[in-house]
Design a protein around this motif. Structure first.
Motif, PDB file in Angstrom:
ATOM      1  N   ILE A   1     -18.549 -23.888  32.387  1.00 40.68           N
ATOM      2  CA  ILE A   1     -18.250 -25.289  32.656  1.00 40.68           C
ATOM      3  C   ILE A   1     -17.186 -25.760  31.672  1.00 40.68           C
ATOM      4  O   ILE A   1     -17.304 -25.512  30.458  1.00 40.68           O
ATOM      5  CB  ILE A   1     -19.497 -26.170  32.520  1.00 40.68           C
ATOM      6  N   GLY A   2     -16.184 -26.418  32.202  1.00 37.35           N
ATOM      7  CA  GLY A   2     -15.109 -26.917  31.358  1.00 37.35           C
ATOM      8  C   GLY A   2     -15.054 -28.438  31.359  1.00 37.35           C
ATOM      9  O   GLY A   2     -15.521 -29.091  32.291  1.00 37.35           O
ATOM     10  N   TRP A   3     -14.501 -28.957  30.273  1.00 36.88           N
ATOM     11  CA  TRP A   3     -14.182 -30.388  30.185  1.00 36.88           C
ATOM     12  C   TRP A   3     -12.667 -30.535  30.141  1.00 36.88           C
ATOM     13  O   TRP A   3     -11.992 -29.838  29.377  1.00 36.88           O
ATOM     14  CB  TRP A   3     -14.780 -31.005  28.923  1.00 36.88           C
ATOM     15  N   PHE A   4     -12.177 -31.441  30.941  1.00 37.10           N
ATOM     16  CA  PHE A   4     -10.751 -31.759  30.988  1.00 37.10           C
ATOM     17  C   PHE A   4     -10.579 -33.256  30.789  1.00 37.10           C
ATOM     18  O   PHE A   4     -11.528 -34.028  30.954  1.00 37.10           O
ATOM     19  CB  PHE A   4     -10.152 -31.343  32.343  1.00 37.10           C
ATOM     20  N   ARG A   5      -9.381 -33.657  30.455  1.00 37.47           N
ATOM     21  CA  ARG A   5      -9.095 -35.090  30.354  1.00 37.47           C
ATOM     22  C   ARG A   5      -7.699 -35.361  30.887  1.00 37.47           C
ATOM     23  O   ARG A   5      -6.830 -34.483  30.869  1.00 37.47           O
ATOM     24  CB  ARG A   5      -9.238 -35.578  28.915  1.00 37.47           C
ATOM     25  N   GLN A   6      -7.528 -36.577  31.333  1.00 33.62           N
ATOM     26  CA  GLN A   6      -6.220 -36.990  31.831  1.00 33.62           C
ATOM     27  C   GLN A   6      -5.961 -38.438  31.446  1.00 33.62           C
ATOM     28  O   GLN A   6      -6.724 -39.333  31.819  1.00 33.62           O
ATOM     29  CB  GLN A   6      -6.124 -36.819  33.349  1.00 33.62           C
ATOM     30  N   ALA A   7      -4.915 -38.630  30.692  1.00 33.40           N
ATOM     31  CA  ALA A   7      -4.481 -39.970  30.294  1.00 33.40           C
ATOM     32  C   ALA A   7      -3.409 -40.441  31.271  1.00 33.40           C
ATOM     33  O   ALA A   7      -2.734 -39.620  31.903  1.00 33.40           O
ATOM     34  CB  ALA A   7      -3.945 -39.936  28.868  1.00 33.40           C
ATOM     35  N   PRO A   8      -3.213 -41.744  31.395  1.00 34.51           N
ATOM     36  CA  PRO A   8      -2.196 -42.260  32.318  1.00 34.51           C
ATOM     37  C   PRO A   8      -0.819 -41.672  32.025  1.00 34.51           C
ATOM     38  O   PRO A   8      -0.372 -41.647  30.874  1.00 34.51           O
ATOM     39  CB  PRO A   8      -2.218 -43.767  32.056  1.00 34.51           C
ATOM     40  N   GLY A   9      -0.182 -41.159  33.064  1.00 34.92           N
ATOM     41  CA  GLY A   9       1.149 -40.609  32.917  1.00 34.92           C
ATOM     42  C   GLY A   9       1.219 -39.227  32.300  1.00 34.92           C
ATOM     43  O   GLY A   9       2.308 -38.711  32.056  1.00 34.92           O
ATOM     44  N   LYS A  10       0.073 -38.634  32.049  1.00 35.02           N
ATOM     45  CA  LYS A  10       0.045 -37.309  31.433  1.00 35.02           C
ATOM     46  C   LYS A  10      -0.648 -36.313  32.338  1.00 35.02           C
ATOM     47  O   LYS A  10      -1.410 -36.676  33.231  1.00 35.02           O
ATOM     48  CB  LYS A  10      -0.658 -37.364  30.072  1.00 35.02           C
ATOM     49  N   GLU A  11      -0.380 -35.038  32.087  1.00 34.34           N
ATOM     50  CA  GLU A  11      -1.022 -33.986  32.865  1.00 34.34           C
ATOM     51  C   GLU A  11      -2.475 -33.810  32.435  1.00 34.34           C
ATOM     52  O   GLU A  11      -2.856 -34.145  31.311  1.00 34.34           O
ATOM     53  CB  GLU A  11      -0.276 -32.663  32.673  1.00 34.34           C
ATOM     54  N   ARG A  12      -3.264 -33.264  33.360  1.00 40.09           N
ATOM     55  CA  ARG A  12      -4.644 -32.939  33.034  1.00 40.09           C
ATOM     56  C   ARG A  12      -4.670 -31.846  31.970  1.00 40.09           C
ATOM     57  O   ARG A  12      -3.939 -30.856  32.062  1.00 40.09           O
ATOM     58  CB  ARG A  12      -5.360 -32.461  34.288  1.00 40.09           C
ATOM     59  N   GLU A  13      -5.508 -32.044  30.969  1.00 35.32           N
ATOM     60  CA  GLU A  13      -5.524 -31.167  29.797  1.00 35.32           C
ATOM     61  C   GLU A  13      -6.909 -30.570  29.612  1.00 35.32           C
ATOM     62  O   GLU A  13      -7.914 -31.291  29.650  1.00 35.32           O
ATOM     63  CB  GLU A  13      -5.146 -31.992  28.565  1.00 35.32           C
ATOM     64  N   GLY A  14      -6.960 -29.266  29.385  1.00 33.74           N
ATOM     65  CA  GLY A  14      -8.221 -28.617  29.066  1.00 33.74           C
ATOM     66  C   GLY A  14      -8.667 -28.992  27.671  1.00 33.74           C
ATOM     67  O   GLY A  14      -7.893 -28.864  26.720  1.00 33.74           O
ATOM     68  N   VAL A  15      -9.888 -29.471  27.544  1.00 36.83           N
ATOM     69  CA  VAL A  15     -10.424 -29.913  26.262  1.00 36.83           C
ATOM     70  C   VAL A  15     -11.357 -28.858  25.671  1.00 36.83           C
ATOM     71  O   VAL A  15     -11.236 -28.490  24.497  1.00 36.83           O
ATOM     72  CB  VAL A  15     -11.174 -31.243  26.421  1.00 36.83           C
ATOM     73  N   SER A  16     -12.288 -28.371  26.497  1.00 37.43           N
ATOM     74  CA  SER A  16     -13.282 -27.433  25.997  1.00 37.43           C
ATOM     75  C   SER A  16     -13.928 -26.732  27.179  1.00 37.43           C
ATOM     76  O   SER A  16     -13.852 -27.195  28.315  1.00 37.43           O
ATOM     77  CB  SER A  16     -14.334 -28.179  25.171  1.00 37.43           C
ATOM     78  N   CYS A  17     -14.571 -25.615  26.878  1.00 31.53           N
ATOM     79  CA  CYS A  17     -15.269 -24.858  27.912  1.00 31.53           C
ATOM     80  C   CYS A  17     -16.402 -24.081  27.253  1.00 31.53           C
ATOM     81  O   CYS A  17     -16.285 -23.670  26.083  1.00 31.53           O
ATOM     82  CB  CYS A  17     -14.302 -23.912  28.609  1.00 31.53           C
ATOM     83  N   ILE A  18     -17.484 -23.896  28.009  1.00 28.29           N
ATOM     84  CA  ILE A  18     -18.584 -23.065  27.524  1.00 28.29           C
ATOM     85  C   ILE A  18     -18.877 -22.012  28.571  1.00 28.29           C
ATOM     86  O   ILE A  18     -19.027 -22.312  29.759  1.00 28.29           O
ATOM     87  CB  ILE A  18     -19.822 -23.914  27.173  1.00 28.29           C
ATOM     88  N   SER A  19     -18.924 -20.776  28.118  1.00 34.94           N
ATOM     89  CA  SER A  19     -19.129 -19.670  29.025  1.00 34.94           C
ATOM     90  C   SER A  19     -20.578 -19.592  29.456  1.00 34.94           C
ATOM     91  O   SER A  19     -21.472 -20.126  28.808  1.00 34.94           O
ATOM     92  CB  SER A  19     -18.720 -18.367  28.326  1.00 34.94           C
ATOM     93  N   SER A  20     -20.812 -18.886  30.563  1.00 34.03           N
ATOM     94  CA  SER A  20     -22.162 -18.755  31.079  1.00 34.03           C
ATOM     95  C   SER A  20     -22.900 -17.597  30.426  1.00 34.03           C
ATOM     96  O   SER A  20     -24.067 -17.711  30.076  1.00 34.03           O
ATOM     97  CB  SER A  20     -22.117 -18.532  32.586  1.00 34.03           C
ATOM     98  N   SER A  21     -22.218 -16.480  30.261  1.00 31.25           N
ATOM     99  CA  SER A  21     -22.915 -15.243  29.906  1.00 31.25           C
ATOM    100  C   SER A  21     -23.391 -15.227  28.459  1.00 31.25           C
ATOM    101  O   SER A  21     -24.560 -14.996  28.188  1.00 31.25           O
ATOM    102  CB  SER A  21     -21.990 -14.048  30.157  1.00 31.25           C
ATOM    103  N   ASP A  22     -22.488 -15.512  27.534  1.00 33.47           N
ATOM    104  CA  ASP A  22     -22.852 -15.392  26.130  1.00 33.47           C
ATOM    105  C   ASP A  22     -22.743 -16.708  25.377  1.00 33.47           C
ATOM    106  O   ASP A  22     -22.894 -16.739  24.152  1.00 33.47           O
ATOM    107  CB  ASP A  22     -21.985 -14.339  25.438  1.00 33.47           C
TER     108      ASP A  22
END
Length: 128
Positions: free
Chosen positions: A34-55
């Motif tokens: 599962i990942g978290w992304f963010r998008q500010a006005p006028g900016k591209e969507r940015e990857g913030v963080s992610c947590i893997s499933s397996s480990d």
């Protein structure tokens, strides 16, 4: 069907904290990153963080490393993003998303096109 619902956003002063939640349903959470992304006005969507499933491996953008912490509770089908020392530049709509495949994302975690289910987003505003 697959659903992701974010909550926990709001208005906070610089230096403050918020905890975002991503409640998942319709699939087995512990099979997917599962990942978290963010998008500010006028900016591209940015990857913030992610947590893997397996480990349980975690990934962070350089801009949030040391300030944000991602975690998951598979029993509650929920992923969290603890955000501390918030800055005005953290202001954005925050989205959680499910990785496309039941595999560890590795370096692909930051690319939004690798995720195929998204929540509706929650607004985070950091301002005095």
């Amino acid at each position: 069907q697959v659903q992701l619902v974010e909550s926990g956003g709001g208005l906070v002063q610089p230096g403050g904290s918020l905890r975002l939640s991503c409640a998942a349903s319709g699939f087995t959470l512990d099979y997917y990153a599962i990942g978290w992304f963010r998008q500010a006005p006028g900016k591209e969507r940015e990857g913030v963080s992610c947590i893997s499933s397996s480990d349980g491996s975690t990934y962070y953008a350089d801009s949030v490393k040391g300030r944000f912490t991602i975690s998951r509770d598979n029993y509650k089908n929920t992923v969290y993003l603890q955000m501390n020392s918030l800055k005005p530049e953290d202001t954005a709509v925050y989205y959680c998303a499910r990785y496309r495949r039941p595999l560890p994302p590795g370096n692909m975690w930051r690319y939004w096109a690798q995720y195929n289910y998204w929540g509706q987003g929650t607004q985070v505003t950091v301002s005095s």
